[in-house]
Every structure is written in C-alpha cells, then in structure tokens.
Write a protein that holds these residues in place. Structure first.
Motif, PDB file in Angstrom:
ATOM      1  N   TYR A 188       0.851  -1.194   0.000  1.00 49.07           N
ATOM      2  CA  TYR A 188       0.000   0.000   0.000  1.00 49.07           C
ATOM      3  C   TYR A 188       0.888   1.246   0.000  1.00 49.07           C
ATOM      4  CZ  TYR A 188      -3.227   3.505   1.982  1.00 49.07           C
ATOM      5  OH  TYR A 188      -3.973   4.624   2.218  1.00 49.07           O
ATOM      6  N   LEU A 189       0.630   2.181  -0.946  1.00 46.45           N
ATOM      7  CA  LEU A 189       1.356   3.451  -1.028  1.00 46.45           C
ATOM      8  C   LEU A 189       0.431   4.554  -0.542  1.00 46.45           C
ATOM      9  CD1 LEU A 189       3.739   5.238  -1.904  1.00 46.45           C
ATOM     10  CD2 LEU A 189       2.744   5.295  -4.194  1.00 46.45           C
ATOM     11  N   HIS A 190       0.802   5.169   0.579  1.00 44.20           N
ATOM     12  CA  HIS A 190      -0.041   6.206   1.164  1.00 44.20           C
ATOM     13  C   HIS A 190       0.311   7.568   0.578  1.00 44.20           C
ATOM     14  CE1 HIS A 190      -2.323   8.560   3.994  1.00 44.20           C
ATOM     15  NE2 HIS A 190      -1.238   9.214   4.370  1.00 44.20           N
ATOM     16  N   ARG A 191      -0.733   8.305   0.197  1.00 43.91           N
ATOM     17  CA  ARG A 191      -0.570   9.665  -0.307  1.00 43.91           C
ATOM     18  C   ARG A 191      -1.577  10.558   0.398  1.00 43.91           C
ATOM     19  NH1 ARG A 191      -0.137   9.225  -6.819  1.00 43.91           N
ATOM     20  NH2 ARG A 191      -2.255   8.414  -6.589  1.00 43.91           N
ATOM     21  N   HIS A 192      -1.139  11.753   0.809  1.00 43.94           N
ATOM     22  CA  HIS A 192      -1.973  12.628   1.626  1.00 43.94           C
ATOM     23  C   HIS A 192      -3.084  13.281   0.815  1.00 43.94           C
ATOM     24  CE1 HIS A 192       0.521  12.464   5.260  1.00 43.94           C
ATOM     25  NE2 HIS A 192       1.559  12.418   4.444  1.00 43.94           N
ATOM     26  N   VAL A 193      -2.752  13.797  -0.351  1.00 40.35           N
ATOM     27  CA  VAL A 193      -3.714  14.573  -1.135  1.00 40.35           C
ATOM     28  C   VAL A 193      -4.360  13.721  -2.213  1.00 40.35           C
ATOM     29  CG1 VAL A 193      -3.980  16.559  -2.657  1.00 40.35           C
ATOM     30  CG2 VAL A 193      -2.485  16.709  -0.659  1.00 40.35           C
ATOM     31  N   ASN A 194      -3.560  13.064  -3.007  1.00 41.17           N
ATOM     32  CA  ASN A 194      -4.100  12.217  -4.065  1.00 41.17           C
ATOM     33  C   ASN A 194      -4.541  10.874  -3.496  1.00 41.17           C
ATOM     34  OD1 ASN A 194      -3.543  14.097  -6.198  1.00 41.17           O
ATOM     35  ND2 ASN A 194      -1.385  13.545  -6.008  1.00 41.17           N
ATOM     36  N   THR A 195      -5.195  10.108  -4.334  1.00 43.99           N
ATOM     37  CA  THR A 195      -5.700   8.814  -3.902  1.00 43.99           C
ATOM     38  C   THR A 195      -4.561   7.849  -3.645  1.00 43.99           C
ATOM     39  OG1 THR A 195      -7.652   9.180  -5.276  1.00 43.99           O
ATOM     40  CG2 THR A 195      -7.245   6.928  -4.528  1.00 43.99           C
ATOM     41  N   SER A 196      -4.625   7.154  -2.520  1.00 44.67           N
ATOM     42  CA  SER A 196      -3.607   6.165  -2.208  1.00 44.67           C
ATOM     43  C   SER A 196      -3.749   4.967  -3.141  1.00 44.67           C
ATOM     44  CB  SER A 196      -3.720   5.720  -0.749  1.00 44.67           C
ATOM     45  OG  SER A 196      -3.558   6.829   0.111  1.00 44.67           O
ATOM     46  N   LEU A 197      -2.652   4.232  -3.312  1.00 44.43           N
ATOM     47  CA  LEU A 197      -2.602   3.162  -4.307  1.00 44.43           C
ATOM     48  C   LEU A 197      -2.227   1.839  -3.653  1.00 44.43           C
ATOM     49  CD1 LEU A 197      -0.608   5.039  -7.115  1.00 44.43           C
ATOM     50  CD2 LEU A 197      -3.080   4.817  -6.912  1.00 44.43           C
TER      51      LEU A 197
END
Length: 914
Positions: A257-266
């Motif tokens: 899981y790749l966490h991103r604050h603003v964009n959707t996580s992947l």
C-alpha cells in the motif's frame, strides 16, 4: 700502505717491466688507450640512463585513523581483506579515503563519532584507495573522495551521497540497519501515515511460516529505495496484524500500500506488474507524492538548485534540523501548511490527525474510488466550474490607473438544459479556445470605472454544448491596500449583468483566488486558510526545505541576517521573473506566517516588496569624500537627497574603474558639498532596480537636483577626465540657492527668462531656416538621385553590351586557342622529323670521314707498292741470276697482296654504300 693493499716499494718493481714493455711496443699502449676510452663511454651512458629513470618512490602509507579508533583502518588498500571482513558482519560501512584529501580529513572525525555510537552493531572499515600499490586503487576508480558504501549482508553497495555530517550519516546507517518499520498497532499506523514523507506499507501474515511469501522481496525493495534515493524520502513499514491492516483496506497477505496525503492512495497492482523488489521500488518512486522536498547541495559544482528553480517559483525554507531527533515541531507545522496548500480537493485525507482511520469505508483510503472528496457547498465549490482562468485586460488609456480583471470559465451542457458534466478536468486546448473567443469580444468587456461585477455568457465557436462565462470588474492599480484594510477585504461589491450576453445566475461566476474575497458575496474565508491554493492560482509554489545548520550561506546570499542566532529563514525565488521575496526575520517562522507569505505572493497584485541584495561589508564614514552607496541607501542617497548626485557604477574586478578613483577624489574636493554628492556603488554586491542596471563598466550617472527622474549618463565615447566631468556636471546639473529671492532677484529672473525666450525664438528661426535649407538639399538630393538612377540604367545597358562583347571575345579566344594548339602540335611533329634528319646527316658525316681516312690509307699503300716495284726492278737489273724459286715466291706474295688490296677496297666500298 697503498690503496690496493700492497706496499709502495714492493709494487713498483712489478710495474716497471710492464711500462718498459709497453714503451718498446707502442701498439700495446694504443690498444690500452682505446679500451679505456670505450669503458669510459659505457660507464657514462649507464650513468646517464640511470639518472633519467630514477624517481623517488612513494612513501609508505601510515594509519589514517588512530589505533584506539573503532574504525578498522586498511591504510595499504587491502580491499580483499575488507571483503573478507564483510562476510562475517551483517551491516558494514566502507569509508574510502585519500590521505591528502581535505574532505576525507574533515569527515574522519564524523565517521569516528558515528562508529563510537554504532560499533556494536555495524562494522566500520576505512580503506586507503589512493596508494598505488594497494588493490583498492587498482580495482576502484573514484572521481572524488571520500566515498561511503554500506552493505546489508549480501546486498550492496548502497552509496551514501548526503552531507558528510555525523547525524546525517548515522541516520542513513540506521535506515539501512532497519529498512522496515514494524507497525504493530493502530496508533503506530497513525504516526506512520501522518508523516510528511511518502509511506509504503506491506501486510504479511507471519502465522503460517517464519517468512511469508513476498516478505524478503518487500524487504529488498526497501533497500533498493535507499540505493536509488539517498535522501530516504520513502519510508517502508510492515503490518502483521490483520485488524490493523484492515484500517487501510489491506486484506490479502503480501499486499503493498502506497499512502498519499492529497491524491488517492494506491495498492500495488500484482496483476499488471511482477512482484519483484525492483518493480516495487520503481512503482513507489514513480507514484510518490512530493509535497515538500529537501535540498542538500554537496558543495561542489552542481545544477541541483538551477534545475529545481527552473520548474517555477520556489519557497525555500531554512530550518535547523536534527535527523536523529524524535520530534520536529517546526517541521510538522511546515508540513501542515504544505498539505493544506496542495489539498485541492479538500479531502479529509490531507488532515494530519487522520481521524477518519476509524471509518474503514472512508473514500480517502479506498483505492477503487478515484478523486474521492466530500462535497462542498454548491454555490462556491471549486469543482463547479473546474476550467477557469483569470484575464487582465489592457488599460483603456495610457494615463488610466485601472485594469479590467475578468474571470473566464468554461461551462459544459448536455442538450438544451444546462447540466453539470462529470468528466475529467479541462485541458490547455479548451482554455486556449475560450481565450480566443474571449479576445474576439474583448472590447465589450471594457469598463472605465465600475464597482459592480458584470457577468456575461457567450457561446463557443467549437461546440454547441458549451459556452463561456466572463465576470469582469475594474481594479485600481493601488487596489493592493485591500490586503491591509479589513473594510476593503469584506466589502461586498454589487453584482450586475451586462446586456451583451446571455444572463445567468450570479452564483455561476467563480473569480480567481486573487480577488475572490472581494468579488463573490457571502464568501468569507479566514486569513489563514490556504486550502487548495496551489490549484487556484497561476503562481503555484514549489516548497523546499534546507538545513540551516549546513546551508546557511545560501540564506545569507538571499538576504538573511548574519548576526541572527536563530537560523530560521524563508524566501520565495521566482527565476523567470528574476525576483525574490524575503519573509521578515522579525516574525517568527510559524504556520500562520508562512500562510500569509504564500497568500501575499499568490494574489494578482502582490503586496510583497522585491528584495534587493545589499553589501553588508560597507561601513560609511563621514570623512570620506566619496560616499559608498548600497541597496538600502540607494533611494535615500539618490532620490531623497536635495543635492545633485554623481554616481559611479564599479566592480572590484574592473581595472579601469580603479584607475578613476583619484579623478573622482579630485572632483569631490572641487564640487561644493552643499550642492553635490559624489558617490559610487558596487553592482556585484548590491542589487538595483532594473531601470538603473547597466551592462557596461564603468558607468557614470548624474541625478540633477529637482529632476531626479531625468538622470543623465556620461557619454561613453568621451574620455573620463576631470575637465570633461566638470563640463558634463555644469551642463546638466541644477544649482539650488538657500537665500530667499528679492524683488530685484525676481526682476532679474524675469529679464533672464525674457532673454531666454528671445534666444529660443532666434534659435527657432535658425532651426526653421535650417529646415528650409534641408528641404532644398532634399530636393537637390532627389534630383541627384534621379540622375544617378538614369546613369545607373545607362550603365546597366552598357554592362549588358559589354557582357555580350565579352562572350563573343571569349568564343574567339577559344577558337584561337584551339588553332594554337593544332599548330603547336604540327610544329612538334616537324621538329621530330627535323631531328631525325639531323641525326641521319650526322651519321653520313661520320661515314664520309671514315671514307676519307680509308682513301688516304689506300693512296699511301699504292704509293708504297710503286716504290716496292721500282726497287724490285732495280734489283732485277743488278742481279739477273736470282733463283727462279725466289721470283716465284715473290710473285705469290704479290698476288696475296693484290688480293688483300682488293678485299680492302670492296670493304670500303660496302661501307660507303651503307
């Protein structure tokens, strides 16, 4: 005792016999001399060759680290032994150095400091990679020193390229020691996700086996990330609890899981990409979210800053940073500002507290729902019209102090009834088409002075299902005061619609962020709210962090104070506009201050004042006749002064500028100090407004009293000397008088003005006569030009005639050349025939000569024959009783002689015939 070991009297008798023998035989002495000479030459040659090849051997290397150091020092470059030591250790740090290198010497203490803290867990090995006999020098080819390589068991080398500081090196070593962070609870997951750095989380169940499938691959991908990104911007974590994994929608073991604050996580796409360490690392690096970046220049020649600043305006924030500290309050506050600034969709995922983790159905963590965000009020949602652009129309008159500012938006409809189209955001081509249509009707949007917002709609030329909305109002050039005036901020203007377009509801207008507070009624945004500002302005900032403990020199160059004890500084650099702005250092560097700084830069008419670099090394002294001007004193000295100012632009590297110093000293002593100021400014250490910049040194400018806006430049083609400077100053300067003017003074002034007027009238008459003379000269010149044109036409005809004649002569010349070649060939053939005749004549002359010689010899023989016959006849008369045999023999001999004569005659005849 002799040198050879024998006594002198005993050796002498043995030498005397040899000397006597050599004296009796000189050849022995010569041979001995030759042998001695040859031996001397050989010895001389050997000596010379040795002198040419002899070089001083390199000194044997010595220990670079002390014997008590925890670092193993392989000062002879034993790289093979270093590899042997690495086999028995889990984590190994190689420090490749050169003993003479200053950076290596400076980093030695930092390495020892790190080794003293981690020597029980990490093996530190230093290798001299400069000694020419060592294996390291033969196998490694480094372009710089020192070089740090780390190995995690068999994985490596991982090169460290960060600052050569103990805290940074230790931080990187600890990241290599533990590339994965174990997340055992929900609170640790919250802490991991709230960090500003991108996070990659893997979920693995350790119940089935000690090493579940894919775990080693994920572990190796974390090491690959450190190898490719020495800054370590991506953090890797591992979850083993199924309930904690469900908080971020991870269900299957082995999911990443790749966490991103603003964009959707992947979530890593296993069905598309192979599950390898390289692919996981590449996927994370390509899809990571970089809201704020660290810049760490290495101190050498580099394009790091240039490449980043070329991307657009940049906010450079200098803060003291300790990588080993557990908490960073200031960094957390800056991170919060960055998240709000980039939060275009106002998603709850951008909130640092991450309180929504308790809701597993939150769309922020559901990778299957793209662009999930809570709905905003319908009236002021930024997604209502996602395609908007601010347009500033030109001034309606050159003396006008107002601008027409319009917000141009694209509205799409389906069918006749306007409906919102759910699709991707607009692209550049759509905005370009809207601008084309807008500028075709530009004149309809001009307003002289209006306090209302006039909105109008006009159809698109390219699609029947889309139209454009333009809301315009006039903005005063000094409208910037609304930033500081609270009444102006929240003063709601009237909204009206113009008659040149299709009317629509006022809520459809979406002005730009610059003027949103003033244009749109009922929209009250707090002063510190910059949520999503990066997507609502044409002046988006890239945020960068720099450690002020290491790179404070860059902050000083940008304008930071050198005497400050708290090394906190922020500046905005716009490379395209060639300006930069500095945050006031009297204000504390906190989140609200940064937000106001960013907002003031983002508005259309920014109130920020451009910062000009000043020379802090200049100390002003009253006794100096030439005043030294800096950036801060330029305006005060030049424009606010009530004196004539003569300013010299110079630079320390300008040799000709230095040669003018004595001239300016003399000039300053001659000019009255009450009316003149002689000053100079170093343009390499001080920034000036662009209208006063120059590309030529030295440059001399005169700012006359009461006419400072009409500065005069000393002519470059005039020699810079004292008389020329005085003439230039007296001609262009204005002298001020401190005494009040009386009636007599006024009368004299009036008379003087009348004299000036009459003088100007006479000058005007002269100019008119000169103009008439110029007109006459112009007419004469026109006549001469027409004559010249006719002459040119005649010359052109003559030229064509001469060209034809030239061609005819050229053909005739070619024919003559061909005739000449033919005659020349015939002459050569005749010459060859004459040469053959000459040779034959010469041969005949030779044969004739031979014949004459033969004839002469024949005549001689005939004459001798007659004499012989006469003698024989006389003998016959004297002795008649000769024997018959004698007469017979004589007859035989005569016959033989006759035969010989006949043969000779025939031979000569044959030769003559030939």
């Amino acid at each position: 005792m002799s040198l050879c070991g024998g006594s002198g009297p005993a050796a002498a008798p043995r030498l005397r016999p040899r000397a006597a023998q050599m004296a009796r035989r000189p050849e022995l002495l010569c041979g001995a001399a030759i042998l001695l000479g040859c031996a001397f030459l050989v010895a001389l040659k050997v000596t010379c060759s040795r002198a040419k090849d002899v070089t001083m051997p390199a000194k044997l290397p010595v220990n670079f680290f002390s014997a008590r150091s925890p670092v193993i020092d392989l000062f002879r470059g034993q790289l093979d032994y270093a590899d042997h030591l690495r086999q028995d250790s889990e984590i190994v740090l190689y420090f490749f150095y050169a003993p003479w290198c200053g950076q290596s010497i400076a980093t030695r203490e930092e390495i020892e400091h790190v080794a003293s803290r981690l020597s029980d867990q990490v093996l530190f090995v230093a290798v001299n990679c400069w000694w020419n006999q060592g294996k390291c020098r033969k196998q490694k080819h480094f372009f710089y020193f020192p070089v740090i390589h780390l190995y995690h068991r068999s994985f490596g080398p991982i090169e460290y390229k960060g600052p050569m500081s103990a805290v940074y090196i230790e931080k990187f070593v600890r990241r290599v020691m533990t590339p994965l962070l174990y997340i055992s609870s929900r609170s640790k997951l919250l802490d991991f996700l709230s960090n500003y750095e991108p996070g990659v989380i893997g979920y693995f169940e350790f119940n089935a086996s000690p090493q579940p499938p894919g775990y080693l691959t994920f572990f190796t991908s974390a090491l690959h990330s450190l190898k490719k990104d020495y800054l370590g911007t991506i953090r890797f974590g591992v979850i083993t609890d199924k309930r904690v994994a469900e908080e971020i929608s991870l269900v299957h073991s082995g999911s990443v899981y790749l966490h991103r604050h603003v964009n959707t996580s992947l979530i890593y796409p296993n069905d598309i990409m192979n599950y390898t360490a390289e692919n996981i690392c590449k996927w994370a690096l390509e899809n990571r979210e970089m809201l704020i970046r660290w810049l760490r220049p290495h101190g050498g020649k580099s394009l790091l800053l240039n490449n980043e600043l070329k991307k657009g305006p940049a906010l450079l924030i200098f803060i003291p940073y300790n990588p080993l500290a557990e908490i960073h309050p200031l960094l957390d506050e800056i991170t919060k500002v960055a998240l709000e600034y980039h939060n275009c969709n106002k998603s709850q995922a951008a909130e640092p507290d991450l309180q929504h983790l308790g809701d597993t159905d939150s769309p922020a963590f559901d990778s299957s729902v793209p662009d999930a965000h809570p709905k905003l009020p319908e009236t002021f949602s930024i997604t209502k019209y996602p395609c908007c652009n601010t347009v500033v129309l030109p001034q309606w008159h050159s003396i006008s102090r107002t601008h027409n500012v319009c917000e141009l938006c694209i509205n799409q409809t389906l069918g006749v009834k306007p409906n919102k189209v759910h699709g991707p955001h607009c692209n550049f081509l759509e905005i370009e088409a809207a601008l084309d249509s807008f500028y075709l009707q530009e004149h309809t949007f001009f307003q002289v002075i209006s306090n209302t917002i006039e909105c109008s709609n006009f159809l698109s030329f390219y699609s029947p299902f889309s139209y454009y909305t333009a809301c315009c109002r006039t903005v005063n050039r000094h409208f910037l005061s609304f930033i500081s005036s609270e009444n102006a901020i929240f003063q709601t203007p009237k909204v009206a619609f113009s008659s040149h377009g299709k009317k629509d509801n006022t809520q459809h207008s979406t002005p730009h962020i610059e003027d949103r507070n003033c244009f749109i009624p009922n929209l009250h945004i707090s002063d510190t709210n910059i949520t999503g500002l990066s997507c609502r302005t044409n002046k988006t900032l890239n945020l960068y962090l720099l450690d002020s403990n290491l790179f404070w020199i860059y902050a000083e160059r940008l304008g930071a104070s050198r005497s400050t004890h708290l090394k906190e500084f922020a500046a905005i650099v716009d490379l395209k506009e060639e300006v930069h702005y500095v945050l006031d250092q009297n204000q504390s560097l906190v989140g609200s201050t940064l937000e106001n700084f960013i907002k003031n830069f983002s508005i259309l008419y920014s109130p920020l004042k451009r910062h000009l670099v000043d020379d802090h090394s200049v100390h002003l002294h009253g006794q100096h006749v030439i005043r030294e001007v800096t950036t801060h004193t330029f305006h005060e000295t030049v424009f606010l002064s009530e004196k004539n100012v003569l300013l010299l632009y110079y630079s320390p590297w300008c040799g000709f500028c230095a040669s003018l110093n004595h001239i300016f000293v003399q000039l300053a002593r001659l000019l009255p100090p009450d009316n003149f100021i002689v000053a100079r400014i170093d343009i390499t250490r001080n920034d000036l407004p662009w209208e006063f910049m120059t590309d030529h040194l030295p440059t001399i400018l005169l700012f006359p009293h009461q006419r400072k806006d009409q500065s005069m430049k000393f002519p470059e083609d005039f020699p810079v000397n004292l008389p020329n400077l005085l003439k230039f100053i007296l001609h262009h300067s204005s002298l001020s008088s401190s005494e009040p003017c009386t009636k007599e003074c006024l009368h004299k002034g009036t008379v003087l003005q009348q004299g000036h007027i009459s003088h100007l009238e006479r000058e005007i008459q002269k100019l008119r006569s000169e103009i008439r003379a110029l007109h006459q000269a112009h007419d004469q010149l026109e006549a001469q030009l027409s004559e010249a044109r006719r002459e040119e036409h005649r010359l052109q005809q003559q030229k064509h005639t001469l060209e034809k004649q030239h061609k005819t002569l050229q053909l005739h010349s070619e024919q003559l050349q061909a005739t000449y070649d033919q005659k020349n060939k015939e002459l050569l053939e005749m010459a060859e025939k004459l040469q053959e005749l000459a040779d034959a004549s010469e041969n005949l002359l030779k044969a004739n000569t031979l014949l004459r010689i033969l004839v002469a010899s024949r005549e001689g023989k005939l004459h001798s024959k007659e004499e012989i016959k006469e003698s024989l006849l006389s003998e016959q008369t004297v002795s008649e009783d000769l024997d018959v045999s004698v007469s017979t023999g004589t007859d035989t001999e005569e016959e033989r002689i006759d035969n010989t004569d006949i043969t000779d005659t025939e031979h000569s005849s044959g030769n003559r015939t030939e």
